[in-house]
Design a protein around this motif. Structure first.
Motif, PDB file in Angstrom:
ATOM      1  N   LEU A  19       0.598  -1.290   0.021  1.00  0.00           N
ATOM      2  CA  LEU A  19       0.104  -0.263   0.030  1.00  0.00           C
ATOM      3  C   LEU A  19       1.025   1.264   0.109  1.00  0.00           C
ATOM      4  O   LEU A  19       1.846   1.186   0.487  1.00  0.00           O
ATOM      5  CB  LEU A  19      -0.986   0.044   1.265  1.00  0.00           C
ATOM      6  CG  LEU A  19      -2.006  -1.320   1.409  1.00  0.00           C
ATOM      7  CD1 LEU A  19      -2.911  -0.640   2.541  1.00  0.00           C
ATOM      8  CD2 LEU A  19      -2.821  -1.174   0.030  1.00  0.00           C
ATOM      9  N   ARG A  20       0.557   2.277  -0.576  1.00  0.00           N
ATOM     10  CA  ARG A  20       0.858   3.570  -0.538  1.00  0.00           C
ATOM     11  C   ARG A  20       0.408   4.210   0.839  1.00  0.00           C
ATOM     12  O   ARG A  20      -0.746   3.828   1.392  1.00  0.00           O
ATOM     13  CB  ARG A  20       0.403   4.506  -1.597  1.00  0.00           C
ATOM     14  CG  ARG A  20       0.887   4.168  -3.101  1.00  0.00           C
ATOM     15  CD  ARG A  20       0.054   5.150  -4.006  1.00  0.00           C
ATOM     16  NE  ARG A  20       0.753   4.647  -5.407  1.00  0.00           N
ATOM     17  CZ  ARG A  20      -0.068   3.651  -6.176  1.00  0.00           C
ATOM     18  NH1 ARG A  20      -1.191   3.363  -5.756  1.00  0.00           N
ATOM     19  NH2 ARG A  20       0.351   3.493  -7.443  1.00  0.00           N
ATOM     20  N   ALA A  72      -7.799   4.841   4.924  1.00  0.00           N
ATOM     21  CA  ALA A  72      -8.940   3.848   5.239  1.00  0.00           C
ATOM     22  C   ALA A  72      -9.865   4.239   6.424  1.00  0.00           C
ATOM     23  O   ALA A  72      -9.136   4.577   7.305  1.00  0.00           O
ATOM     24  CB  ALA A  72      -8.164   2.675   5.093  1.00  0.00           C
ATOM     25  N   ASP A  73     -11.017   3.866   6.316  1.00  0.00           N
ATOM     26  CA  ASP A  73     -12.002   3.908   7.414  1.00  0.00           C
ATOM     27  C   ASP A  73     -12.210   2.666   7.900  1.00  0.00           C
ATOM     28  O   ASP A  73     -12.117   1.487   7.111  1.00  0.00           O
ATOM     29  CB  ASP A  73     -13.202   4.660   7.232  1.00  0.00           C
ATOM     30  CG  ASP A  73     -12.881   6.351   6.966  1.00  0.00           C
ATOM     31  OD1 ASP A  73     -12.036   6.509   7.561  1.00  0.00           O
ATOM     32  OD2 ASP A  73     -13.586   6.816   6.022  1.00  0.00           O
ATOM     33  N   LEU A  74     -12.557   2.280   9.219  1.00  0.00           N
ATOM     34  CA  LEU A  74     -13.341   1.092   9.478  1.00  0.00           C
ATOM     35  C   LEU A  74     -14.222   0.543   8.891  1.00  0.00           C
ATOM     36  O   LEU A  74     -14.438  -0.564   8.717  1.00  0.00           O
ATOM     37  CB  LEU A  74     -13.931   1.174  10.974  1.00  0.00           C
ATOM     38  CG  LEU A  74     -12.666   1.608  12.005  1.00  0.00           C
ATOM     39  CD1 LEU A  74     -13.130   2.140  13.329  1.00  0.00           C
ATOM     40  CD2 LEU A  74     -11.882   0.259  12.505  1.00  0.00           C
ATOM     41  N   THR A 112     -11.210  -2.016   1.523  1.00  0.00           N
ATOM     42  CA  THR A 112     -11.347  -1.265   0.327  1.00  0.00           C
ATOM     43  C   THR A 112     -10.514   0.130   0.408  1.00  0.00           C
ATOM     44  O   THR A 112     -10.777   0.880   1.433  1.00  0.00           O
ATOM     45  CB  THR A 112     -12.928  -0.627   0.024  1.00  0.00           C
ATOM     46  OG1 THR A 112     -13.690  -1.991  -0.274  1.00  0.00           O
ATOM     47  CG2 THR A 112     -13.193   0.186  -1.167  1.00  0.00           C
ATOM     48  N   ILE A 113      -9.751   0.468  -0.761  1.00  0.00           N
ATOM     49  CA  ILE A 113      -8.765   1.499  -0.469  1.00  0.00           C
ATOM     50  C   ILE A 113      -9.175   2.716  -1.652  1.00  0.00           C
ATOM     51  O   ILE A 113      -9.690   2.059  -2.790  1.00  0.00           O
ATOM     52  CB  ILE A 113      -7.397   1.209  -0.542  1.00  0.00           C
ATOM     53  CG1 ILE A 113      -7.155   0.553  -1.877  1.00  0.00           C
ATOM     54  CG2 ILE A 113      -7.136   0.297   0.733  1.00  0.00           C
ATOM     55  CD1 ILE A 113      -5.580   0.012  -1.888  1.00  0.00           C
ATOM     56  N   ARG A 165      -9.495   6.266  -7.724  1.00  0.00           N
ATOM     57  CA  ARG A 165      -9.946   4.843  -8.199  1.00  0.00           C
ATOM     58  C   ARG A 165     -10.203   4.165  -6.831  1.00  0.00           C
ATOM     59  O   ARG A 165      -9.228   4.101  -6.040  1.00  0.00           O
ATOM     60  CB  ARG A 165      -9.195   4.094  -8.913  1.00  0.00           C
ATOM     61  CG  ARG A 165      -9.092   4.701 -10.307  1.00  0.00           C
ATOM     62  CD  ARG A 165      -8.115   3.814 -11.230  1.00  0.00           C
ATOM     63  NE  ARG A 165      -6.650   4.004 -10.877  1.00  0.00           N
ATOM     64  CZ  ARG A 165      -5.981   2.517 -10.561  1.00  0.00           C
ATOM     65  NH1 ARG A 165      -6.615   1.469 -10.790  1.00  0.00           N
ATOM     66  NH2 ARG A 165      -4.673   2.680 -10.253  1.00  0.00           N
ATOM     67  N   ARG A 166     -11.419   3.298  -6.781  1.00  0.00           N
ATOM     68  CA  ARG A 166     -11.397   2.378  -5.800  1.00  0.00           C
ATOM     69  C   ARG A 166     -11.131   1.177  -6.044  1.00  0.00           C
ATOM     70  O   ARG A 166     -11.518   0.763  -6.779  1.00  0.00           O
ATOM     71  CB  ARG A 166     -13.127   2.538  -5.284  1.00  0.00           C
ATOM     72  CG  ARG A 166     -13.796   3.845  -4.817  1.00  0.00           C
ATOM     73  CD  ARG A 166     -13.157   4.310  -3.442  1.00  0.00           C
ATOM     74  NE  ARG A 166     -13.708   3.708  -2.474  1.00  0.00           N
ATOM     75  CZ  ARG A 166     -13.458   3.906  -1.113  1.00  0.00           C
ATOM     76  NH1 ARG A 166     -12.921   4.803  -0.680  1.00  0.00           N
ATOM     77  NH2 ARG A 166     -14.420   3.188  -0.039  1.00  0.00           N
ATOM     78  N   ALA A 167     -10.518   0.691  -4.975  1.00  0.00           N
ATOM     79  CA  ALA A 167     -10.047  -0.995  -5.037  1.00  0.00           C
ATOM     80  C   ALA A 167     -10.309  -1.642  -3.966  1.00  0.00           C
ATOM     81  O   ALA A 167      -9.993  -1.484  -2.632  1.00  0.00           O
ATOM     82  CB  ALA A 167      -8.608  -0.705  -5.477  1.00  0.00           C
TER      83      ALA A 167
END
Length: 312
Positions: free
Chosen positions: A141-142, A149-151, A168-169, A175-177
């Motif tokens: 991850l960057r 990121a949230d819970l 989900t990041i 962009r969501r991944a």
């Protein structure tokens, strides 16, 4: 400047470009140059000073890109009294080796030592730290992807053979991944979140806010992640600890995934790279002659029947 920076979605890009512009402004101030009336010759000199001062071609190129973007923004503002040209537009960017990544990474042994060290830590934030380092190292991850990121981004998703724990990041460009989490990562996250919930006097599923929080409940900062990586690497006896960053763990993860034999296409998706050539830069074994296709090809051809010309 805030109007210009607001164009960029990534907090990391905004921080980097703001710093790049500040460096340029300081360079101009030291030479009595008005940044709003700079000419190409002055940007050329600035670039030469960057490279002479030891800046990597990639860093120098990014700083020129920041300047060019800033001046393009200014030229779009009708009420600014500046020279109506972009002094950085025509400056030749320094050559960059597309097959080389300048980021310092860890060996497999050093990566294992880093995780072993954080697991032996007995500090008050040891559970959070163990989860942070595993996500950086196991998922490439960057730092902004991790800390943004949230819970509520934690979840589960069915695969062809099993159900996967996921996070989900937000990638570069917004962009969501959805990414899969390894069992060891999930275990570290659960330990951290259960301890955090107990401290808050609630159940784990009642927690809200950022995935990784400071002692005051605020979102963990990039500076805290940098300090964590370097301190843990120092305690692990890694000689290069003072040169490491969270991005070093991303570099390590991509490199080791390729070393482990993961297909290039899968590692490209794992890293969130749009171009496979970017991923190839991390393949340390790409010049290993033991892997040359010439051996497989010649053996395959040797197993073919001999060529018999057709009779006339």
């Amino acid at each position: 400047m805030s109007g210009w920076l607001s164009k960029f979605r990534s907090p990391r890009t905004r921080r980097a470009y703001a710093g790049d512009l500040l460096i340029w402004q300081r360079w101009c101030a030291a030479r009595g140059v008005d940044p709003l009336r700079a000419r190409r010759v002055q940007v050329d000199l600035y670039l030469a000073d960057l490279l002479d001062g030891g800046a990597a071609p990639t860093s120098a190129g990014r700083r020129l890109s920041a300047l060019s973007s800033f001046y393009r923004f200014l030229l779009d503002q009708d009420d600014l009294d500046i020279t109506r040209t972009n002094p950085a537009a025509a400056v030749r960017r320094p050559a960059v080796d597309a097959q080389h990544s300048p980021t310092l990474g860890l060996t497999r042994e050093e990566a294992v030592a880093l995780l072993d060290t954080v697991d032996r830590d007995r500090g008050p934030q040891r559970r959070r730290n163990a989860a942070v380092l595993r996500l950086l190292l196991h998922n490439a991850l960057r730092v902004d992807e991790l800390l943004g990121a949230d819970l509520t981004d934690l979840g589960r998703h069915p695969g062809r053979e099993d159900v996967h724990d996921t996070l989900t990041i937000r990638r570069k460009g917004g962009r969501r991944a959805r990414i899969a989490l390894a069992e060891a990562t999930v275990e570290a996250l659960l330990h951290y979140l259960e301890h955090r919930a107990a401290a808050a006097g609630c159940g784990r599923h009642e927690l809200t806010g950022p995935l990784f929080a400071s002692r005051t409940g605020r979102r963990l900062t990039p500076k805290a992640a940098w300090v964590l990586v370097r301190r843990t690497a120092r305690d692990a006896g890694i000689a290069s600890w003072a040169k490491l960053s969270p991005h070093s763990l991303r570099h390590t993860a991509i490199t080791l995934a390729l070393d482990a034999g993961a297909p290039l296409r899968d590692v490209q998706d794992f890293a969130g790279h749009r171009d496979a050539r970017t991923t190839r830069r991390y393949d340390r074994a790409r010049e290993d002659l033991d892997r040359s296709p010439t051996y497989a090809l010649s053996e395959w051809l040797a197993r073919r029947p001999s060529y018999v010309p057709e009779s006339s």
